[in-house]
Write a protein that holds these residues in place. Structure first.
Motif, PDB file in Angstrom:
ATOM      1  N   UNK A  35      -7.625  -3.320 -34.683  1.00  0.00           N
ATOM      2  CA  UNK A  35      -8.993  -3.089 -34.214  1.00  0.00           C
ATOM      3  C   UNK A  35     -10.051  -3.168 -35.310  1.00  0.00           C
ATOM      4  N   UNK A  36      -9.654  -3.622 -36.470  1.00  0.00           N
ATOM      5  CA  UNK A  36     -10.625  -3.816 -37.535  1.00  0.00           C
ATOM      6  C   UNK A  36     -11.372  -5.127 -37.296  1.00  0.00           C
ATOM      7  N   UNK A  37     -12.633  -5.169 -37.741  1.00  0.00           N
ATOM      8  CA  UNK A  37     -13.444  -6.383 -37.638  1.00  0.00           C
ATOM      9  C   UNK A  37     -13.801  -6.780 -39.063  1.00  0.00           C
ATOM     10  N   UNK A  38     -13.005  -7.681 -39.615  1.00  0.00           N
ATOM     11  CA  UNK A  38     -13.178  -8.039 -41.020  1.00  0.00           C
ATOM     12  C   UNK A  38     -13.988  -9.319 -41.143  1.00  0.00           C
ATOM     13  N   UNK A  39     -15.054  -9.265 -41.946  1.00  0.00           N
ATOM     14  CA  UNK A  39     -15.817 -10.481 -42.220  1.00  0.00           C
ATOM     15  C   UNK A  39     -15.449 -11.004 -43.600  1.00  0.00           C
ATOM     16  N   UNK A  40     -15.028 -12.251 -43.654  1.00  0.00           N
ATOM     17  CA  UNK A  40     -14.777 -12.913 -44.935  1.00  0.00           C
ATOM     18  C   UNK A  40     -16.077 -13.578 -45.352  1.00  0.00           C
ATOM     19  N   UNK A 203     -21.936  -7.550 -38.127  1.00  0.00           N
ATOM     20  CA  UNK A 203     -20.765  -7.589 -37.255  1.00  0.00           C
ATOM     21  C   UNK A 203     -19.635  -6.666 -37.702  1.00  0.00           C
ATOM     22  N   UNK A 204     -19.308  -6.681 -38.989  1.00  0.00           N
ATOM     23  CA  UNK A 204     -17.998  -6.196 -39.414  1.00  0.00           C
ATOM     24  C   UNK A 204     -17.841  -4.695 -39.523  1.00  0.00           C
ATOM     25  N   UNK A 205     -16.586  -4.254 -39.484  1.00  0.00           N
ATOM     26  CA  UNK A 205     -16.261  -2.912 -39.934  1.00  0.00           C
ATOM     27  C   UNK A 205     -15.942  -2.959 -41.434  1.00  0.00           C
TER      28      UNK A 205
END
Lengths: 262, 269
Positions: A35-40, A203-205
């Motif tokens: 459930x993590x939202x990772x942004x690269x 967006x990200x977490x």
């Protein structure tokens, strides 16, 4: 156990014209929890898309392993939904068949495919466009179709490669809000590649800041900003400043680093 | 409204002028009438050939339908075999590198040999009848369809294949649901070129190796100095070639209806 585990991953491209190897990724280690939202986040050419393609199974690491749910990745599969930079829809299929493409390949009955596709078409706000063809829709709408196609497989992980990069500012903000809404409602693990700092912070977490040539992870920054995110708030700007510093110091020292062939 | 009516008529201007000029020239007596029959004479002969109106074409009077059917069935048979083989071979070559290495060099060596140069062998192998003609039609239609199919399969957007792999497609499904539909526009382009070659070679074969069909009538009438009938046969072949291309275009418009919004051309009228 982390949903995605990337350990000691490197990628070396051979450049036969210059007789030199290009280190696209150098010893990458990332764990992405459920459930993590990772942004690269990183400049173009930093290997962020390459990294994403490895999780998707389109490319193989030169060294190291990529695991999803404890399984090493060897090929693409429907447990990982990908949303591409361009929508990559089948131009000969109407929108609903594109959304239900996964079911079409699995040989599902037409009525079932239609009904399932409809749920996801409604979810991304394209109700009424079921029988249109991709060429009849705008870029933003086609990108929604791409998202619906990935969501329909109910994948463990959704991988997004600058999906809003080709959209205008207004449409992009609208799509970002909607993506966050869908992610909040349905949960899931997302890895999102972008070169936009605002986009990553909206967006990200978590944001993983990458450096270019060789591609390395500079820092993984957890974001506990309240949602909906206010891109003008002091905390937002503080993190943004920090990331800009990271990227700037990077640019100062960066030159085309290559390794000569032995 | 005036403009649209003019648009409908303007396509007939050039053909009518040509026919009128030809008619006038033939009647002027600059050439012996037998060498360049006037369009009206040709129509007269053609009408008798088709309907048996006054028997001026003698043994051919009223035989047009049979002659046409003979040619048409050869085109159809050769073209169908060529389509089936060329599309399957083309997909195999375009999709698999191994198949390409094994088959393609041989085909590339055979390709430059003009189909008509096979006529002697075709006659030796198949005799004087339908078979050599069908064989030649097959040869003429096979290569354009093959090359276009290979081109279509190879040019399939890699990103679409990635998208298909992403939703869990195996090789066979990617071929069936992505590569084949993506190659269809090219395949149809090949079919249209192929049907043109098919008519060309039917007529050639009938002039040399077969004793029936439009091409045979054409050549036979030449021996009997019936140039009006020669011209009527030429017109018949042109008409049938046009109609078979029209049939393919109609099927194509149905199958590729999704392309309508992606092409620049919007049907002209």
């Amino acid at each position: 156990m982390a949903t995605i585990e990337i350990s000691h991953v490197s990628k070396i491209f051979k450049d036969s014209k210059r007789k030199a190897d290009i280190i696209a990724l150098d010893d990458i280690n990332i764990e992405v929890a459920k459930n993590q939202f990772l942004c690269l986040l990183g400049p173009s050419g930093c290997g962020k898309s390459t990294l994403l393609n490895m999780i998707a199974g389109f490319e193989k690491p030169s060294a190291g392993t990529v695991m999803v749910d404890g399984q090493p990745i060897t090929a693409p599969g429907s447990d990982r939904g990908v949303v591409f930079q361009q929508a990559n829809l089948m131009p000969w299929l109407p929108i609903w068949e594109n959304v239900g493409f996964h079911l079409l390949l699995r040989g599902g009955q037409k009525a079932v495919r239609r009904a399932t596709a409809q749920r996801y078409i409604d979810m991304v706000g394209l109700t009424g466009f079921e029988n249109h063809y991709p060429s009849e829709l705008s870029g933003g709408m086609n990108q929604r179709v791409g998202i619906a196609r990935a969501l329909l497989m109910n994948p463990q992980v959704i991988l997004m490669d600058e999906p809003f990069g080709a959209l205008d500012e207004q449409t992009r903000m609208e799509m970002q809000n909607e993506l966050v809404r869908i992610w909040q409602e349905h949960q899931g693990t997302i890895v999102f590649v972008t070169h936009g700092i605002d986009e990553a912070l909206t967006l990200g977490t978590h944001v993983a800041v990458m450096s270019a040539r060789p591609g390395r992870i500079r820092e993984i920054i957890p974001l506990d900003l309240p949602r909906p995110r206010d891109i003008t708030s002091p905390q937002f700007n503080e993190i943004k400043r920090h990331i800009l510093d990271l990227l700037r110091s990077e640019r100062a020292k960066s030159s085309l680093e290559t390794v000569d062939h032995p | 409204m005036n403009i649209s009516r003019f648009r409908r008529l303007d396509r007939y201007i050039v053909p009518v002028l040509i026919l009128a000029g030809w008619e006038a020239f033939s009647r002027s007596g600059a050439l012996p009438a037998a060498l360049l029959p006037a369009p009206s004479t040709v129509v007269w002969a053609w009408a008798d050939w088709i309907f048996g109106t006054d028997g001026n074409t003698q043994t051919y009077s009223g035989h047009w339908l049979l002659d046409m059917a003979a040619s048409f069935s050869r085109v159809l048979a050769g073209f169908a075999i060529a389509t089936a083989l060329a599309v399957s071979a083309g997909v195999a070559i375009g999709w698999s590198r191994a198949t390409e290495v094994i088959i393609e060099p041989t085909l590339q060596i055979l390709r430059p040999i003009p189909p008509v140069s096979w006529i002697p062998l075709a006659i030796i192998w198949f005799g004087i009848a339908n078979k050599p003609a069908i064989f030649l039609v097959f040869l003429g239609a096979f290569f354009p369809i093959l090359l276009n199919t290979i081109h279509g399969v190879k040019n399939c957007d890699r990103n679409l294949i990635r998208a298909g792999a992403m939703v869990g497609g195996g090789n066979r499904q990617l071929l069936r649901f992505i590569v084949l539909p993506a190659a269809l526009p090219s395949i149809f382009a090949g079919l249209r070129i192929g049907i043109g070659s098919a008519w060309m070679l039917t007529v050639t074969a009938e002039m040399v190796a077969v004793k029936s069909g439009l091409g045979y009538v054409l050549w036979d009438s030449y021996y009997f100095l019936r140039y009006d009938l020669v011209l009527a046969a030429m017109a018949s072949i042109g008409l049938l070639g046009f109609l078979s291309d029209l049939a393919i275009r109609t099927v194509m418009a149905r199958v590729l209806h999704w392309q309508r919004n992606t092409t620049i051309q919007r049907g002209g009228e």
